[in-house]
Design a protein around this motif. Sequence first.
Motif, short mmCIF file in Angstrom:
data_model
loop_
_atom_site.label_atom_id
_atom_site.label_comp_id
_atom_site.label_asym_id
_atom_site.label_seq_id
_atom_site.Cartn_x
_atom_site.Cartn_y
_atom_site.Cartn_z
N HIS A 215 32.46 45.69 37.74
CA HIS A 215 32.57 46.94 38.56
C HIS A 215 33.86 47.68 38.33
CE1 HIS A 215 28.18 48.42 39.27
NE2 HIS A 215 28.08 46.51 39.61
N ALA A 216 34.22 46.20 38.61
CA ALA A 216 36.07 46.69 38.05
C ALA A 216 36.76 46.59 37.29
CB ALA A 216 36.52 45.99 39.45
N ILE A 217 36.33 46.10 36.59
CA ILE A 217 36.64 45.55 35.06
C ILE A 217 36.09 47.17 34.33
CG2 ILE A 217 36.35 44.55 32.43
CD1 ILE A 217 35.55 42.28 34.09
N ILE A 218 34.21 47.62 34.53
CA ILE A 218 34.15 49.23 33.74
C ILE A 218 35.08 50.30 34.02
CG2 ILE A 218 32.47 50.18 32.83
CD1 ILE A 218 32.84 47.76 31.58
N ALA A 219 35.16 50.29 35.45
CA ALA A 219 36.39 51.43 36.12
C ALA A 219 37.16 51.51 35.65
CB ALA A 219 35.94 51.11 38.13
N HIS A 220 38.02 50.29 35.32
CA HIS A 220 39.30 50.25 34.53
C HIS A 220 38.99 50.36 33.20
CE1 HIS A 220 43.30 49.61 34.50
NE2 HIS A 220 43.50 48.84 34.05
N SER A 374 45.37 41.99 24.93
CA SER A 374 45.80 43.37 25.04
C SER A 374 46.48 44.04 26.07
CB SER A 374 44.19 43.75 25.45
OG SER A 374 44.12 43.41 27.06
N GLY A 375 46.78 43.35 26.80
CA GLY A 375 48.00 43.38 27.37
C GLY A 375 47.27 44.73 28.75
N VAL A 376 46.36 44.81 28.71
CA VAL A 376 45.42 45.23 29.73
C VAL A 376 44.76 44.43 30.87
CG1 VAL A 376 43.56 46.45 30.06
CG2 VAL A 376 44.25 47.21 28.52
N VAL A 377 44.64 44.99 32.40
CA VAL A 377 45.16 43.70 34.10
C VAL A 377 44.61 44.45 34.58
CG1 VAL A 377 45.71 42.13 35.59
CG2 VAL A 377 47.38 42.38 32.96
N VAL A 378 43.21 43.86 35.02
CA VAL A 378 41.88 45.20 35.64
C VAL A 378 42.58 44.89 36.78
CG1 VAL A 378 40.28 45.27 36.58
CG2 VAL A 378 40.09 44.86 34.79
N PRO A 379 43.45 46.29 37.76
CA PRO A 379 43.99 46.78 38.87
C PRO A 379 43.50 45.75 39.71
CG PRO A 379 43.86 48.68 37.77
CD PRO A 379 42.63 47.81 37.22
N GLY A 380 44.40 45.39 40.96
CA GLY A 380 43.69 44.38 42.03
C GLY A 380 42.29 42.96 41.80
N THR A 381 43.10 42.53 40.20
CA THR A 381 41.93 40.73 40.19
C THR A 381 43.15 40.50 39.29
OG1 THR A 381 41.38 42.14 37.75
CG2 THR A 381 40.22 43.15 39.91
#
Length: 531
Positions: A215-220, A374-381
């Motif tokens: 859920h955290a990944i998809i929210a981001h 990608s450089g993308v990091v899911v916040p808080g994870t």
Amino acid sequence: MFDDLDYSQPYGSARSPVMGNNMVACSQPLAAQAGLEMLRKGGNAIDAAIAAAMVLTVVEPTGCGIGSDAFAIVWDGQQLQGLNASGRSPAGWTPEHFAGHAAMPQRGWGSVTVPGAVSAWVALSERYGKLPFATLAEPAIAYAQDGYQVTPIISELWRLGAEQLKDQPGFAECFLPGGKVPAAGEKVRLKDHANTLKSIADTQGESFYRGELAHAIIAHARANGSVMSLEDLATHRVEWVETLSVPYAGAVVHELPPNGQGIATLAGLTLLDALGVGKHPVDSVETLHPVLEAMKLALADLQHYVTDSEHMQVKPAQLLDPTYLAERASRVSEHAANPGHGSPKAGGTVCLSTADENGMMVSFIQSNYMGFGSGVVVPGTGISLQNRGAAFTLEPGHVNAVAPGKRPFHTIIPGFVMNADGTPLMAFGLMGGPMQAQGHLQMMLRILRYKQNPQAAANAPRWRIEAGLQVSVEREFDQLLAQALRAKGHLIDFEDPSGVFAFGGAQIIQRTRHGYVGGTDPRKDGLIAAY
């Protein structure tokens, strides 16, 4: 095959081969020791590989992360088994989704396919592991929570990655502590990473694909315009596959089938036999010229035909057909050429190897693709996501054209060698993007055909075929040999071993009559941990 190795060290590195009954070959010492710790606790080579792989997401985040993809080849003591844990594109990735783009995005959410590394850890543990899955995560969680000192090589790769990715969503928060790149020797703590690994360990990966982390990944993803969905994550599955193989120099070399590029190594080795390579010294122009030409032929077919196996327009066996490859080999002359693909008839990465005293051997590889991916990091994870989608093309009709639920062409490939009598000989890999199939061929030529020991083969100066007639070589490459190759039309460029891919990093474990002998690449921070 067991005891005919040449143990001389003819190249510049001071590293020597390491022997033992239990072994982990890895690009980072802390990860290698984590694997060895599992072996000492009564675990097997699978447990060692998973523990090392988890630690690498902490101590070598420039090459892999929790959001990486992964592949493996396992000798379980009875049979050889391949694992493809690479992820597919989101269901919303239609060609129309990328309308207005001249090419696939290289970074950001538009390059992220479903990450598969976590599923690889879980699947390998469930099928083969001896220790509890949570136990395997303990070293990685400890390093993320309590900190580790960044090595000089990783600090430099970190700097190069940050220059390009500092503005990607979530990157700076995770990977620029205090707003800067960690210096060599500086202690880094990745507490979000630790919490995520604990969640993955406690739930056997469920939280990553169907629970809180999903859920955290998809929210981001949604917050940044991605069409990746919870269903894309929840429907991800690993695939157990049979390997592809060819006989070479009295042994049998195995690679995974597409969507990876291992088939190019196998085609290249078959071409070497068709060309009679092996009659002259390994570092001679008489050997290297046909080797370069064979690799170019194999790469031309790779780039034209290879994609997700479900979308291949020719069968892998057609690309490896000896008659077809003999015809391809007949095109090789005394002068460098720029070949096109043939017409077969119907008919930023980390790698590690492990082996235990009971005979289990593992070749494992996981990767972000381009450095931090990608450089993308899911916040808080601490979940940094790969950019494997960048390997798709927007060219209509191309076999690797982007489509929903499709695996992209993959550069990462584990390798394995069996003896002709069906016993295991070698678990090996060589990270480095487009270098990998070429590096596998160079290792097999040196070890199998010329009997160099694994460390000498890892130490030897390497070459990398670029576009056209261009060949990059390392600074240590023999100057007279380079001149002889230029006389045959090769455009030789001496290159410093910098950047994310460069000339790769090999990790090799070879079985002998009395145990194992290992080699680790001097271009990396590697360690052979053994007892």
